[in-house]
Design an enzyme around this catalytic site. Structure first.
Site, PDB file in Angstrom:
ATOM      1  N   PHE A 146       0.612 -26.892  74.766  1.00  0.00           N
ATOM      2  CA  PHE A 146       0.997 -26.453  73.425  1.00  0.00           C
ATOM      3  C   PHE A 146       0.731 -24.965  73.199  1.00  0.00           C
ATOM      4  O   PHE A 146       1.380 -24.335  72.349  1.00  0.00           O
ATOM      5  CB  PHE A 146       0.265 -27.286  72.366  1.00  0.00           C
ATOM      6  CG  PHE A 146      -1.135 -26.832  72.047  1.00  0.00           C
ATOM      7  CD1 PHE A 146      -1.402 -26.037  70.938  1.00  0.00           C
ATOM      8  CD2 PHE A 146      -2.206 -27.207  72.852  1.00  0.00           C
ATOM      9  CE1 PHE A 146      -2.688 -25.625  70.646  1.00  0.00           C
ATOM     10  CE2 PHE A 146      -3.491 -26.800  72.558  1.00  0.00           C
ATOM     11  CZ  PHE A 146      -3.742 -26.001  71.456  1.00  0.00           C
ATOM     12  N   LYS A 147      -0.193 -24.390  73.956  1.00  0.00           N
ATOM     13  CA  LYS A 147      -0.547 -23.000  73.716  1.00  0.00           C
ATOM     14  C   LYS A 147       0.600 -22.052  74.065  1.00  0.00           C
ATOM     15  O   LYS A 147       0.618 -20.901  73.623  1.00  0.00           O
ATOM     16  CB  LYS A 147      -1.828 -22.649  74.470  1.00  0.00           C
ATOM     17  CG  LYS A 147      -3.007 -23.418  73.876  1.00  0.00           C
ATOM     18  CD  LYS A 147      -4.285 -23.338  74.659  1.00  0.00           C
ATOM     19  CE  LYS A 147      -5.342 -24.207  73.996  1.00  0.00           C
ATOM     20  NZ  LYS A 147      -6.627 -24.195  74.678  1.00  0.00           N
ATOM     21  N   ASP A 148       1.568 -22.531  74.847  1.00  0.00           N
ATOM     22  CA  ASP A 148       2.759 -21.718  75.120  1.00  0.00           C
ATOM     23  C   ASP A 148       3.487 -21.356  73.828  1.00  0.00           C
ATOM     24  O   ASP A 148       4.102 -20.294  73.733  1.00  0.00           O
ATOM     25  CB  ASP A 148       3.730 -22.469  76.033  1.00  0.00           C
ATOM     26  CG  ASP A 148       3.202 -22.664  77.450  1.00  0.00           C
ATOM     27  OD1 ASP A 148       2.373 -21.847  77.888  1.00  0.00           O
ATOM     28  OD2 ASP A 148       3.607 -23.644  78.102  1.00  0.00           O
TER      29      ASP A 148
END
Length: 496
Positions: free
Chosen positions: A127-129
């Site tokens: 999700f950090k993308d």
């Protein structure tokens, strides 16, 4: 209609400025918050006011795509004077251009009311993308405009490092230094960092846990002269830009799972958030403050400081970090709790400064009764053991032939415990493909996409940091050497 505190109909909105949770630093604009990471007084930047959305705006936003929601939300927190709206839209489109799913994120509706919002369709399958791809574009915009260079310093418990690397790799005006906790990441997470062979990427494999690698980073940021000379900044979720983009997860989850937007008041949706450093749950609290009718649940693994804080007001460290299957959440000091407590205290910076100083000294804090009451009214919480995680992964596979990563399984575990029929969305922070050992532990067969399989044969590069070594000094020396090589020391972005 967008409502601002104290605004008159037809008046220009107040400029969006950011202040420290501890009250000891001057207000900055978005650019200042973006390049700062921690505030100079050790606090975290937060908007001076939170925009408020009325029901008509929420109903209109309910028809927007995820990409469009990110644009709308970012435009509330980044003034058009700093980044013109058309430029902002272009930066966000560019950020999401490498995502595999046409909608960027995707909701899987599974049996027994389990809704899983897949936030992991970016380059590193995490999700950090989402937030880091946008943050990388914002950084590049300001750096190109001013022809400046920055040094990015990141500690990672698993996914932040690779997402941060992908957001800035190959950029001439940014060098990134990443500390990973050797043996505490999965092999795939580690390879996603160590296989990036770029002149501006510097990976350190430290023989310590996630909290231990934060210490040398804090030390370097606390050295004001060094930080200014080499233009240090952070891409951990101390950086406001990441929190800002993550607010969109909660809006999209709400609009996907709300039974109807035609009722008054709007229905409530429960959002279940796997929680480590607390960035996503902080974004949820801000979305709630903006008027989104959500009920938030912070779900954690056996490293349960947030659970204990919500349940008992006990913000205290355990004796040690417990390694779990949900390794990216193996965190004892969730720094974003400071933002949540500041928000709930009515922006009481004096109180935050007192509480955080006390915690810094003793690593133990009992929340004031009123603040604990507000926290427990705002958040629910749940803790899952490794056995709970395995059972949730197994049940999801048996019922749906759907593989959950262990972090997503912490959220599913909470869902499976509930007996009500409340609409609920579980945020899924990573692809199961990144955690084959956890899948095998659950008796499931890992499924690897070709990009992950290819990592196994690639060249790797990293610098070891041994126990007993002065990690902060090793970082200082590498940062100095890199700056000398490029002749860039002291050419950073000037902060106001």
């Amino acid at each position: 209609m967008l409502q601002g505190p104290g605004s008159d109909c037809g008046a220009s909105p107040a400029p969006m400025e950011y202040i420290s949770t501890r009250g000891g630093a001057g207000a900055v604009d978005f650019e200042g918050a973006l390049f700062s990471g921690y505030a100079p007084d050790g606090g975290l930047f937060m908007p001076q006011h939170i925009p408020s959305l009325d029901g008509d705006t929420l109903r209109r936003w309910g028809r927007l795509s995820y990409r469009e929601l990110v644009k709308e939300l970012c435009s509330l927190f980044i003034t058009a004077e700093l980044v013109p709206r058309n430029t902002l839209n272009d930066l966000i489109d560019r950020a999401f251009s490498r995502f595999r799913h046409k909608d960027v994120i995707h909701l899987s509706r599974l049996k027994n009311g389990l809704n899983v919002l897949e936030l992991w369709h970016g380059v590193t399958y995490a999700f950090k993308d989402l937030s880091l791809s946008c943050t990388g574009q914002f950084l590049q915009y300001f750096l190109e405009k001013k022809q400046k260079h920055v040094t990015v310093l990141v500690g990672t418990s698993g996914d932040t490092g690779s997402s941060a690397i992908e957001s800035v790799r190959g950029q001439k005006n940014m060098d990134i230094f990443v500390l990973l906790p050797k043996g505490f990441c999965t092999q795939i997470q580690e390879l996603q960092m160590t296989t990036v062979i770029e002149d501006n990427v510097h990976v350190f494999a430290a023989h310590g846990n996630s909290d231990e690698i934060d210490e040398p980073i804090k030390e370097l940021f606390a050295d004001v002269n060094f930080a200014r000379k080499y233009n240090l900044m952070s891409l951990n979720s101390v950086n406001w830009s990441r929190i800002m983009v993550q607010i969109a997860h909660h809006f999209y989850a709400y609009f996907q799972c709300a039974p109807s937007l035609d009722t008054t008041p709007l229905p409530v949706v429960e959002i279940v958030v796997p929680t480590g450093g607390g960035g996503n749950i902080t974004a949820g609290c801000i979305a709630q403050k903006m008027g989104l009718p959500i009920r938030l649940v912070a779900v954690v693994n056996s490293n349960d400081i947030i659970h204990r804080t919500v349940q008992h007001g006990d913000f205290s460290l355990s004796e040690s970090v417990k390694p779990t299957l949900a390794s990216a959440m193996d965190i004892q000091e969730p720094y974003n709790m400071e933002r949540i407590l500041w928000l709930l205290s009515g922006s009481d910076s004096c109180l935050m400064n007192t509480l955080m100083e006390r915690f810094s000294v003793s690593k133990s804090l009992k929340l004031p009764e009123d603040l604990h009451r507000k926290l427990s009214e705002t958040l629910r919480s749940c803790s899952a053991s490794d056995e709970d995680i395995v059972r949730a992964m197994q049940r999801c596979w048996e019922e749906n032939c759907y593989l959950l990563c262990p972090h997503s399984a912490v959220a599913a575990h909470y869902h499976y415990l509930q007996l009500d029929s409340m609409p609920r969305c579980c945020l899924a922070p990573a692809s199961a493909a990144k955690f084959p050992d956890a899948l095998l532990r659950a008796g499931l067969v890992p499924q690897f996409p070709p990009e992950i399989t290819a990592l196994m044969a690639m060249e790797t590069r990293s610098t070891p940091l041994e126990r007993g070594q002065d990690w902060a000094q090793a970082l200082r020396e590498r940062i100095k050497a890199t700056a000398q090589r490029w002749g860039i020391a002291g050419q950073g972005v000037t902060q106001t």
